[in-house]
Design an enzyme around this catalytic site. Structure first.
Site, PDB file in Angstrom:
ATOM      1  N   LYS A 128     -10.157   0.199  -2.074  1.00 16.36           N
ATOM      2  CA  LYS A 128      -9.983  -0.084  -0.656  1.00 16.36           C
ATOM      3  C   LYS A 128     -10.378   1.158   0.140  1.00 16.36           C
ATOM      4  O   LYS A 128      -9.838   2.245  -0.073  1.00 16.36           O
ATOM      5  CB  LYS A 128      -8.531  -0.463  -0.332  1.00 16.36           C
ATOM      6  CG  LYS A 128      -8.290  -0.710   1.167  1.00 16.36           C
ATOM      7  CD  LYS A 128      -6.875  -1.179   1.448  1.00 16.36           C
ATOM      8  CE  LYS A 128      -6.601  -1.284   2.945  1.00 16.36           C
ATOM      9  NZ  LYS A 128      -5.222  -1.765   3.236  1.00 16.36           N
ATOM     10  N   ASP A 148       0.859  -1.179   0.000  1.00 14.46           N
ATOM     11  CA  ASP A 148       0.000   0.000   0.000  1.00 14.46           C
ATOM     12  C   ASP A 148       0.902   1.238   0.000  1.00 14.46           C
ATOM     13  O   ASP A 148       1.552   1.526   1.013  1.00 14.46           O
ATOM     14  CB  ASP A 148      -0.906   0.031   1.234  1.00 14.46           C
ATOM     15  CG  ASP A 148      -2.016  -1.009   1.196  1.00 14.46           C
ATOM     16  OD1 ASP A 148      -1.903  -1.978   0.415  1.00 14.46           O
ATOM     17  OD2 ASP A 148      -2.975  -0.868   1.972  1.00 14.46           O
ATOM     18  N   LYS A 158      -6.901   3.419  -2.985  1.00 16.31           N
ATOM     19  CA  LYS A 158      -7.233   3.377  -1.555  1.00 16.31           C
ATOM     20  C   LYS A 158      -7.483   4.787  -1.055  1.00 16.31           C
ATOM     21  O   LYS A 158      -6.736   5.715  -1.372  1.00 16.31           O
ATOM     22  CB  LYS A 158      -6.092   2.711  -0.784  1.00 16.31           C
ATOM     23  CG  LYS A 158      -6.258   2.672   0.731  1.00 16.31           C
ATOM     24  CD  LYS A 158      -5.073   1.958   1.375  1.00 16.31           C
ATOM     25  CE  LYS A 158      -5.086   2.079   2.883  1.00 16.31           C
ATOM     26  NZ  LYS A 158      -3.907   1.415   3.507  1.00 16.31           N
TER      27      LYS A 158
END
Length: 222
Positions: free
Chosen positions: A185, A94, A156
Protein backbone atom coordinates in the site's frame (compact mmCIF):
# COMPACT_ATOMS: atom_id res chain seq x y z
CA UNK A 1 -5.09 3.14 -16.94
CA UNK A 2 -8.85 2.89 -16.45
CA UNK A 3 -10.00 5.37 -13.81
CA UNK A 4 -12.32 2.85 -12.19
CA UNK A 5 -9.37 0.49 -11.76
CA UNK A 6 -7.53 3.21 -9.87
CA UNK A 7 -10.53 4.03 -7.68
CA UNK A 8 -11.02 0.36 -6.81
CA UNK A 9 -7.53 0.38 -5.27
CA UNK A 10 -8.10 3.53 -3.19
CA UNK A 11 -8.50 3.63 0.56
CA UNK A 12 -10.44 6.92 0.60
CA UNK A 13 -8.83 8.56 3.60
CA UNK A 14 -9.66 11.17 6.23
CA UNK A 15 -7.41 11.10 9.29
CA UNK A 16 -6.94 14.77 10.15
CA UNK A 17 -7.40 15.66 13.80
CA UNK A 18 -10.38 17.92 13.11
CA UNK A 19 -12.42 15.31 11.21
CA UNK A 20 -16.14 15.56 11.97
CA UNK A 21 -18.92 13.02 11.53
CA UNK A 22 -20.37 15.04 8.66
CA UNK A 23 -17.03 14.78 6.86
CA UNK A 24 -16.75 11.05 7.59
CA UNK A 25 -20.28 10.47 6.28
CA UNK A 26 -19.43 12.36 3.10
CA UNK A 27 -16.29 10.26 2.76
CA UNK A 28 -18.44 7.12 2.96
CA UNK A 29 -20.91 8.42 0.39
CA UNK A 30 -18.05 9.25 -1.98
CA UNK A 31 -16.38 5.91 -1.36
CA UNK A 32 -19.58 4.08 -2.29
CA UNK A 33 -20.33 6.28 -5.29
CA UNK A 34 -16.85 5.99 -6.77
CA UNK A 35 -16.21 2.32 -5.99
CA UNK A 36 -13.30 2.72 -3.57
CA UNK A 37 -11.85 -0.25 -1.70
CA UNK A 38 -12.37 1.29 1.74
CA UNK A 39 -12.69 4.40 3.79
CA UNK A 40 -9.73 4.89 6.14
CA UNK A 41 -10.93 6.76 9.22
CA UNK A 42 -10.12 7.46 12.88
CA UNK A 43 -10.99 4.64 15.26
CA UNK A 44 -13.48 6.84 17.13
CA UNK A 45 -15.76 6.84 14.07
CA UNK A 46 -15.65 3.12 13.26
CA UNK A 47 -18.80 2.09 15.15
CA UNK A 48 -20.82 5.01 13.79
CA UNK A 49 -19.58 4.29 10.26
CA UNK A 50 -20.43 0.59 10.56
CA UNK A 51 -23.94 1.54 11.62
CA UNK A 52 -24.24 4.02 8.75
CA UNK A 53 -23.11 1.48 6.14
CA UNK A 54 -24.95 -1.60 7.42
CA UNK A 55 -28.08 -1.08 5.32
CA UNK A 56 -26.35 0.40 2.28
CA UNK A 57 -25.71 -2.91 0.43
CA UNK A 58 -22.13 -1.85 -0.28
CA UNK A 59 -18.81 -3.62 -0.64
CA UNK A 60 -17.02 -0.60 0.84
CA UNK A 61 -14.75 -1.68 3.72
CA UNK A 62 -14.03 0.20 6.93
CA UNK A 63 -10.32 0.69 7.62
CA UNK A 64 -8.86 2.30 10.72
CA UNK A 65 -5.41 3.08 12.09
CA UNK A 66 -3.64 1.69 15.16
CA UNK A 67 -0.71 3.23 17.04
CA UNK A 68 -1.14 6.19 14.73
CA UNK A 69 0.80 8.20 13.69
CA UNK A 70 3.96 7.70 15.77
CA UNK A 71 3.92 3.96 16.47
CA UNK A 72 5.47 4.12 19.91
CA UNK A 73 2.51 3.01 22.01
CA UNK A 74 3.03 -0.26 23.84
CA UNK A 75 2.20 -3.51 22.10
CA UNK A 76 -0.59 -4.14 24.61
CA UNK A 77 -2.11 -0.77 23.76
CA UNK A 78 -1.98 -1.54 20.03
CA UNK A 79 -3.57 -4.94 20.60
CA UNK A 80 -6.35 -3.34 22.66
CA UNK A 81 -6.93 -0.69 19.99
CA UNK A 82 -7.19 -3.43 17.39
CA UNK A 83 -9.58 -5.56 19.43
CA UNK A 84 -11.77 -2.52 20.05
CA UNK A 85 -11.77 -1.58 16.36
CA UNK A 86 -12.79 -5.12 15.38
CA UNK A 87 -15.65 -5.14 17.88
CA UNK A 88 -16.79 -1.78 16.53
CA UNK A 89 -16.89 -3.05 12.95
CA UNK A 90 -13.50 -2.46 11.33
CA UNK A 91 -12.73 -4.66 8.31
CA UNK A 92 -9.11 -3.60 7.88
CA UNK A 93 -6.38 -2.44 10.28
CA UNK A 94 -3.42 -0.22 9.40
CA UNK A 95 -0.86 -0.32 12.25
CA UNK A 96 2.30 1.74 12.72
CA UNK A 97 5.44 -0.13 13.76
CA UNK A 98 7.68 0.95 16.64
CA UNK A 99 10.32 2.70 14.55
CA UNK A 100 12.66 3.17 17.51
CA UNK A 101 12.70 -0.60 18.07
CA UNK A 102 13.64 -1.12 14.43
CA UNK A 103 16.50 1.37 14.71
CA UNK A 104 17.64 -0.30 17.95
CA UNK A 105 17.81 -3.62 16.11
CA UNK A 106 14.99 -5.12 18.19
CA UNK A 107 13.72 -7.07 15.20
CA UNK A 108 12.16 -9.85 17.27
CA UNK A 109 10.11 -7.33 19.24
CA UNK A 110 8.92 -5.60 16.05
CA UNK A 111 7.89 -8.94 14.56
CA UNK A 112 6.19 -10.12 17.77
CA UNK A 113 4.15 -6.92 17.93
CA UNK A 114 2.95 -7.33 14.35
CA UNK A 115 2.04 -10.96 15.09
CA UNK A 116 0.10 -9.91 18.20
CA UNK A 117 -1.85 -7.28 16.28
CA UNK A 118 -2.50 -9.74 13.45
CA UNK A 119 -3.96 -12.19 15.97
CA UNK A 120 -6.15 -9.43 17.39
CA UNK A 121 -7.45 -8.72 13.87
CA UNK A 122 -9.34 -12.04 14.03
CA UNK A 123 -9.02 -12.62 10.32
CA UNK A 124 -9.33 -9.00 9.24
CA UNK A 125 -6.76 -7.55 6.87
CA UNK A 126 -3.61 -6.09 8.46
CA UNK A 127 -1.47 -3.45 6.77
CA UNK A 128 1.83 -2.55 8.46
CA UNK A 129 2.96 1.07 8.18
CA UNK A 130 6.76 1.42 8.28
CA UNK A 131 7.17 5.19 7.62
CA UNK A 132 9.72 4.94 4.82
CA UNK A 133 10.84 8.57 5.02
CA UNK A 134 12.42 7.83 8.42
CA UNK A 135 14.20 4.62 7.37
CA UNK A 136 17.43 3.73 5.62
CA UNK A 137 17.36 1.46 2.59
CA UNK A 138 18.61 -1.39 4.75
CA UNK A 139 15.84 -0.80 7.32
CA UNK A 140 13.21 -0.81 4.57
CA UNK A 141 14.47 -4.16 3.32
CA UNK A 142 14.56 -5.51 6.88
CA UNK A 143 10.94 -4.48 7.38
CA UNK A 144 9.98 -6.30 4.18
CA UNK A 145 11.46 -9.43 5.73
CA UNK A 146 9.82 -8.86 9.12
CA UNK A 147 6.38 -8.11 7.70
CA UNK A 148 6.60 -11.19 5.52
CA UNK A 149 7.64 -13.37 8.45
CA UNK A 150 4.95 -11.96 10.73
CA UNK A 151 2.16 -12.95 8.35
CA UNK A 152 0.67 -9.51 7.72
CA UNK A 153 -1.27 -8.86 4.52
CA UNK A 154 0.33 -5.59 3.39
CA UNK A 155 3.35 -3.43 3.93
CA UNK A 156 2.44 0.26 3.78
CA UNK A 157 4.84 3.09 3.07
CA UNK A 158 3.68 5.98 5.21
CA UNK A 159 1.26 7.61 7.61
CA UNK A 160 1.13 10.86 5.66
CA UNK A 161 1.91 12.65 8.95
CA UNK A 162 5.73 12.59 8.81
CA UNK A 163 8.33 14.33 6.67
CA UNK A 164 7.38 12.68 3.35
CA UNK A 165 5.08 10.10 1.83
CA UNK A 166 5.23 7.33 -0.73
CA UNK A 167 7.72 7.25 -3.58
CA UNK A 168 7.78 4.97 -6.62
CA UNK A 169 11.31 3.93 -5.63
CA UNK A 170 10.14 2.66 -2.22
CA UNK A 171 7.23 0.79 -3.79
CA UNK A 172 9.65 -0.86 -6.22
CA UNK A 173 12.04 -1.73 -3.36
CA UNK A 174 9.18 -3.34 -1.44
CA UNK A 175 8.13 -5.28 -4.52
CA UNK A 176 11.62 -6.73 -4.82
CA UNK A 177 11.90 -7.73 -1.16
CA UNK A 178 8.53 -8.80 0.27
CA UNK A 179 7.24 -12.36 0.19
CA UNK A 180 4.92 -13.39 -2.61
CA UNK A 181 1.84 -13.19 -0.38
CA UNK A 182 2.53 -9.65 0.85
CA UNK A 183 0.91 -6.76 -0.98
CA UNK A 184 1.93 -3.10 -0.99
CA UNK A 185 0.00 0.00 0.00
CA UNK A 186 1.40 3.36 -1.07
CA UNK A 187 0.21 6.29 1.04
CA UNK A 188 1.09 9.92 1.62
CA UNK A 189 1.51 12.59 -1.02
CA UNK A 190 -0.44 10.89 -3.80
CA UNK A 191 -1.90 14.07 -5.20
CA UNK A 192 -2.52 13.43 -8.91
CA UNK A 193 -3.95 10.66 -11.06
CA UNK A 194 -0.49 10.34 -12.59
CA UNK A 195 0.95 9.72 -9.11
CA UNK A 196 -1.64 7.01 -8.54
CA UNK A 197 -0.94 5.30 -11.86
CA UNK A 198 2.79 5.36 -11.21
CA UNK A 199 2.43 3.76 -7.76
CA UNK A 200 0.28 0.99 -9.23
CA UNK A 201 2.70 0.46 -12.09
CA UNK A 202 5.58 0.02 -9.64
CA UNK A 203 3.67 -2.56 -7.61
CA UNK A 204 1.13 -0.99 -5.24
CA UNK A 205 -2.18 -2.84 -4.82
CA UNK A 206 -3.71 -0.17 -2.59
CA UNK A 207 -3.42 3.60 -2.44
CA UNK A 208 -4.01 5.62 0.69
CA UNK A 209 -5.18 9.01 -0.49
CA UNK A 210 -7.49 11.85 0.41
CA UNK A 211 -7.31 13.49 -3.03
CA UNK A 212 -8.01 11.04 -5.84
CA UNK A 213 -11.81 11.05 -5.53
CA UNK A 214 -11.84 14.86 -5.53
CA UNK A 215 -9.66 14.90 -8.65
CA UNK A 216 -11.95 12.43 -10.42
CA UNK A 217 -15.03 14.43 -9.46
CA UNK A 218 -13.39 17.60 -10.79
CA UNK A 219 -12.31 15.95 -14.02
CA UNK A 220 -15.72 14.41 -14.70
CA UNK A 221 -14.05 11.22 -15.94
CA UNK A 222 -16.55 8.92 -14.22
Amino acid sequence: MDINEILAKCDHTLLKQTATWEEIRTLCDEGMEYGCASVCIPASYVAQTADYLKDKNTALKICTVIGFPNGYATSKAKVFETEDAVVNGADEIDMVINIGWLKDGKYGAVKAEIEAVKKACQGRMLKVIVETCLLTREEKIKMCQIVTGAGADYIKTSTGFSTAGATPEDVALFKENVGENIKIKAAGGISTLEDAEEMIRFGASRLGTSRIVALVKKSGRV
